[in-house]
Structures are given as C-alpha cells and as structure tokens.
Design an enzyme around this catalytic site. Structure first.
Site, PDB file in Angstrom:
ATOM      1  N   ALA A 101       0.815  -1.217   0.000  1.00 17.32           N
ATOM      2  CA  ALA A 101       0.000   0.000   0.000  1.00 17.32           C
ATOM      3  C   ALA A 101       0.852   1.272   0.000  1.00 17.32           C
ATOM      4  O   ALA A 101       2.078   1.225   0.090  1.00 17.32           O
ATOM      5  CB  ALA A 101      -0.929  -0.017   1.210  1.00 17.32           C
ATOM      6  N   HIS A 102       0.169   2.399  -0.057  1.00 22.20           N
ATOM      7  CA  HIS A 102       0.815   3.711  -0.127  1.00 22.20           C
ATOM      8  C   HIS A 102       1.690   3.985   1.097  1.00 22.20           C
ATOM      9  O   HIS A 102       1.382   3.561   2.201  1.00 22.20           O
ATOM     10  CB  HIS A 102      -0.243   4.812  -0.290  1.00 22.20           C
ATOM     11  CG  HIS A 102      -1.207   4.898   0.846  1.00 22.20           C
ATOM     12  ND1 HIS A 102      -2.334   4.120   0.909  1.00 22.20           N
ATOM     13  CD2 HIS A 102      -1.194   5.642   1.964  1.00 22.20           C
ATOM     14  CE1 HIS A 102      -2.989   4.409   2.027  1.00 22.20           C
ATOM     15  NE2 HIS A 102      -2.303   5.325   2.685  1.00 22.20           N
ATOM     16  N   ASN A 103       2.815   4.658   0.828  1.00 21.66           N
ATOM     17  CA  ASN A 103       3.756   5.125   1.853  1.00 21.66           C
ATOM     18  C   ASN A 103       4.528   4.018   2.566  1.00 21.66           C
ATOM     19  O   ASN A 103       5.235   4.287   3.535  1.00 21.66           O
ATOM     20  CB  ASN A 103       3.082   5.982   2.937  1.00 21.66           C
ATOM     21  CG  ASN A 103       2.357   7.176   2.375  1.00 21.66           C
ATOM     22  OD1 ASN A 103       2.662   7.660   1.294  1.00 21.66           O
ATOM     23  ND2 ASN A 103       1.354   7.645   3.096  1.00 21.66           N
ATOM     24  N   VAL A 104       4.415   2.773   2.131  1.00 19.32           N
ATOM     25  CA  VAL A 104       5.164   1.679   2.757  1.00 19.32           C
ATOM     26  C   VAL A 104       6.641   1.837   2.416  1.00 19.32           C
ATOM     27  O   VAL A 104       6.999   2.195   1.298  1.00 19.32           O
ATOM     28  CB  VAL A 104       4.633   0.308   2.273  1.00 19.32           C
ATOM     29  CG1 VAL A 104       5.564  -0.828   2.685  1.00 19.32           C
ATOM     30  CG2 VAL A 104       3.225   0.067   2.804  1.00 19.32           C
ATOM     31  N   SER A 121       1.656   2.907   5.074  1.00 18.15           N
ATOM     32  CA  SER A 121       2.608   3.560   5.965  1.00 18.15           C
ATOM     33  C   SER A 121       3.354   2.611   6.901  1.00 18.15           C
ATOM     34  O   SER A 121       3.997   3.051   7.851  1.00 18.15           O
ATOM     35  CB  SER A 121       1.938   4.676   6.778  1.00 18.15           C
ATOM     36  OG  SER A 121       1.418   5.659   5.902  1.00 18.15           O
TER      37      SER A 121
END
Length: 172
Positions: A101-104, A121
C-alpha cells in the site's frame, strides 16, 4: 515486453526488465531490476476520507521508488505514496500476488512471499522475511532481521531479530 504500459513520470534504470502486461506510472526504478508480467506499480492507493457521511477521494502526491536489483513477481500491486513515497530497498525479492500500500517503506535484502498484504505507511526493516499469506497492519514498524511465518497477522510493532507466527502474531 508485449502490452506493457509505461505511463507518466517513470524512469527505468539500466539493464532493468518490464514483463508483459505490466502497468507502471509515477515510479523510479533502479538498475538491474526485474518486474514480472502483470505488475501494477504507481497507481493511487486506497486514499479516502469521510466528509459529511460521504467518501471523498484524497489526492495521492507521492511516487514509488524501487532500488537496484529488485525483483517484483507477477500480478503484484505497489501503490504510489499518498504524501511521502512508497519505497522498496536494494535486492529485495517480492513474490507474485503481493499488495504493498501507499507510503510503505521496505528495506534492503527482504524476501516477501506470495499473497502478502502490507497496509499503508508500514515500515519494514532490512533483511526481513515475510511468509506467504501474511498481513501487516498499517503504520507498524517491523525491525531488521524479523522473520514472519506464513499466514501470520501482524498487529503490533516488532523489534529487530524476532521470529513471529500466528494470528495475532506472537513470538516463537
């Protein structure tokens, strides 16, 4: 290879390969990286906010940064960052059918087996091994050298060099 779509804001490093039917946008790919058929990288993550009981799309402003000598298996999806970037470290190997997912942020020299899901995240350290069908909740920190057994559900931060298994994941 055939039918790959390389969208806007993409840089592909020297000696990297993109498999058939891949879709890549908003991504910087380091040299010697291999993306297998059907990967989806750099699309919007699951970014929504509730306003007056309605779901409102939140603009995704980041990109995906993939380091050198990374391998990403078929039909894996890696979302671009919402605010910061999504990052994959050097020499990390990601199997088929993984969702990032986003920001990982994933460190270097990690192994991530098939059907793993990593929520937004999360921070994964260096040399982490994640067994197949495991899930990692959002905003968690997984320390360097952690080993996560297959089908584990990680719901808490994990300190370095731990071995965990189960749902919820516990030390073994």
């Amino acid at each position: 290879e055939g039918n790959a779509v390389i969208g806007q804001n993409v840089q592909i490093g020297k000696n990297s390969r993109v498999g058939a039917n891949a879709t890549i946008s908003h991504t910087i790919i380091g040299e010697g990286t291999r993306l297998y058929p059907g990967v989806r990288i750099g699309q919007d993550g699951f970014g929504f906010a509730v306003h007056k009981r309605k779901n409102i799309k939140v603009k995704q402003l980041g990109i995906v940064r993939i380091s050198k000598h990374v391998e990403i298996g078929s039909n894996t999806a890696i979302d671009k960052g919402a605010i910061s970037d999504t990052m994959i470290g050097e020499r990390t190997k990601i199997d088929n059918l993984v969702q990032i997912a986003h920001n990982v942020h994933i460190g270097r020299d990690c192994f991530i087996a098939a059907q793993v899901g990593i929520a937004g995240s999360a921070k994964i350290g260096n040399c982490v091994v994640i067994g197949g069908q495991s899930g990692i909740a959002g905003h968690l920190s997984i320390g360097d050298g952690v080993q996560i057994a297959g089908k584990s559900g990680v719901t808490k931060n994990i300190k370095p060099n731990q071995v965990i298994a189960g749902f919820p994941a516990a030390f073994i």
